[in-house]
Scaffold this motif. Structure first.
Motif, short mmCIF file in Angstrom:
data_model
loop_
_atom_site.label_atom_id
_atom_site.label_comp_id
_atom_site.label_asym_id
_atom_site.label_seq_id
_atom_site.Cartn_x
_atom_site.Cartn_y
_atom_site.Cartn_z
N THR A 15 0.82 -1.22 0.00
CA THR A 15 0.00 0.00 0.00
C THR A 15 0.85 1.26 0.00
N GLN A 16 2.14 1.11 0.31
CA GLN A 16 3.06 2.24 0.29
C GLN A 16 4.47 1.71 0.02
N PRO A 17 5.36 2.60 -0.45
CA PRO A 17 6.73 2.14 -0.74
C PRO A 17 7.40 1.53 0.49
N LYS A 18 8.10 0.43 0.28
CA LYS A 18 8.83 -0.21 1.37
C LYS A 18 9.95 -1.04 0.78
N SER A 19 10.93 -1.33 1.59
CA SER A 19 12.01 -2.21 1.15
C SER A 19 11.44 -3.60 0.92
N ILE A 20 11.83 -4.23 -0.20
CA ILE A 20 11.27 -5.54 -0.52
C ILE A 20 12.39 -6.47 -0.99
N THR A 21 12.10 -7.74 -0.91
CA THR A 21 13.01 -8.75 -1.42
C THR A 21 12.28 -9.55 -2.49
N VAL A 22 12.84 -9.56 -3.67
CA VAL A 22 12.28 -10.33 -4.78
C VAL A 22 13.33 -11.34 -5.20
N GLY A 23 12.98 -12.61 -5.09
CA GLY A 23 13.99 -13.63 -5.33
C GLY A 23 15.04 -13.54 -4.23
N ASP A 24 16.30 -13.39 -4.62
CA ASP A 24 17.37 -13.26 -3.64
C ASP A 24 17.89 -11.84 -3.54
N ILE A 25 17.20 -10.91 -4.20
CA ILE A 25 17.69 -9.53 -4.24
C ILE A 25 16.80 -8.63 -3.40
N GLN A 26 17.43 -7.81 -2.56
CA GLN A 26 16.70 -6.85 -1.74
C GLN A 26 16.76 -5.49 -2.43
N TYR A 27 15.61 -4.84 -2.49
CA TYR A 27 15.51 -3.53 -3.14
C TYR A 27 15.07 -2.49 -2.11
N PRO A 28 15.60 -1.26 -2.22
CA PRO A 28 15.19 -0.20 -1.30
C PRO A 28 13.80 0.32 -1.65
N SER A 29 13.18 1.02 -0.71
CA SER A 29 11.81 1.51 -0.91
C SER A 29 11.71 2.54 -2.02
N ASN A 30 12.80 3.25 -2.31
CA ASN A 30 12.71 4.34 -3.30
C ASN A 30 12.57 3.85 -4.75
N ILE A 31 12.66 2.55 -4.98
CA ILE A 31 12.47 2.08 -6.35
C ILE A 31 11.03 2.34 -6.81
N PHE A 32 10.10 2.36 -5.84
CA PHE A 32 8.70 2.59 -6.20
C PHE A 32 8.49 3.99 -6.77
N MET A 33 9.35 4.91 -6.37
CA MET A 33 9.21 6.29 -6.83
C MET A 33 10.17 6.63 -7.97
N LEU A 34 11.32 5.96 -8.00
CA LEU A 34 12.36 6.34 -8.96
C LEU A 34 12.34 5.49 -10.23
N TRP A 35 11.90 4.27 -10.15
CA TRP A 35 11.93 3.40 -11.32
C TRP A 35 10.71 3.64 -12.20
N THR A 36 10.91 3.38 -13.47
CA THR A 36 9.78 3.46 -14.40
C THR A 36 8.90 2.23 -14.23
N SER A 37 7.71 2.29 -14.79
CA SER A 37 6.80 1.14 -14.73
C SER A 37 7.43 -0.09 -15.36
N SER A 38 8.12 0.11 -16.46
CA SER A 38 8.76 -1.02 -17.15
C SER A 38 9.83 -1.65 -16.28
N GLU A 39 10.60 -0.82 -15.59
CA GLU A 39 11.66 -1.35 -14.72
C GLU A 39 11.06 -2.13 -13.55
N LEU A 40 9.99 -1.61 -12.98
CA LEU A 40 9.35 -2.31 -11.87
C LEU A 40 8.73 -3.62 -12.34
N GLU A 41 8.07 -3.58 -13.48
CA GLU A 41 7.43 -4.78 -14.00
C GLU A 41 8.44 -5.86 -14.36
N ALA A 42 9.66 -5.44 -14.67
CA ALA A 42 10.71 -6.41 -15.00
C ALA A 42 11.05 -7.30 -13.81
#
Length: 201
Positions: A15-42
């Motif tokens: 419901t709001q930006p947060k640090s997440i782990t996808v697979g074995d990689i941890q991503y910071p919360s700011n990807i929700f604001m800085l990445w493009t839709s295509s980058e997030l969907e990847a």
């Protein structure tokens, strides 16, 4: 709002930006604001599209929780069928009291009509109370109240009675809600039209 899609299904909702782990990689919360839709969907993150088709005014209806589904390259949040709130108060029954759910006669589920009637009464009282002193003075001194004020006070009561009649006449919550639909961009504070103007004399 975003959702994580894994193996073609929604596995998590954010419901709001947060640090997440996808697979074995941890991503910071700011990807929700800085990445493009295509980058997030990847990495499987999709911005959620809200479908409010079944959503209804919560003052009159109980909406379901949202359900999330992935399809056609997007995640959609939808509501189920909303349930109308009771028009009048639902009371606890004798059986409810026996079952320990509540005391018979107490309100089990508030209706949407009673508060509307209370508001009308409060509005009428708020208009009459400031000039009640005129009536008291006239009564105590065997005097009279100016005719424009007696006309005004009678009109307030008439308007309030008319509002209560309309509210009491509705048979379902949709009809009640329709009484509060205004044509103006900014609706008046008072329901069902205006009370009469206060005399200037």
């Amino acid at each position: 709002m975003w959702a994580l899609v894994e193996s073609g299904s929604v596995s998590k909702v954010y419901t709001q930006p947060k640090s997440i782990t996808v697979g074995d990689i941890q991503y910071p919360s700011n990807i929700f604001m800085l990445w493009t839709s295509s980058e997030l969907e990847a990495i499987g993150i999709y911005e959620v599209v809200i479908d409010n088709t079944n959503y209804k005014d919560p003052e009159y209806y109980i909406n379901t929780n949202q359900s999330f589904a992935f399809g056609s390259g997007k995640v959609t949040a939808t509501y189920g069928t909303a349930t109308a709130r009771p028009l009048d108060n639902v009371l606890f029954t004798a059986q409810d009291e026996t079952d320990g759910l509540g005391k018979e006669g107490d309100v089990k589920q508030p209706g949407v009509r009673p508060p509307k009637l209370v508001i009308v009464n409060q509005q009428a009282y708020g208009l009459l109370q400031p000039n009640d002193w005129m009536v008291v003075k006239a009564t105590e001194t065997s005097g009279t109240v100016a005719s424009d004020w007696t006309t005004y006070r009678a009109a307030v009561r008439t308007a309030a009675n008319d509002m209560r009649t309309k509210i009491n006449a509705v048979s379902d919550v949709d009809a009640l809600a329709a009484l509060y639909v205004y044509n103006d961009a900014t609706p008046p504070v008072r329901p069902l039209g205006e009370f009469p103007n206060v005399p200037t004399s």
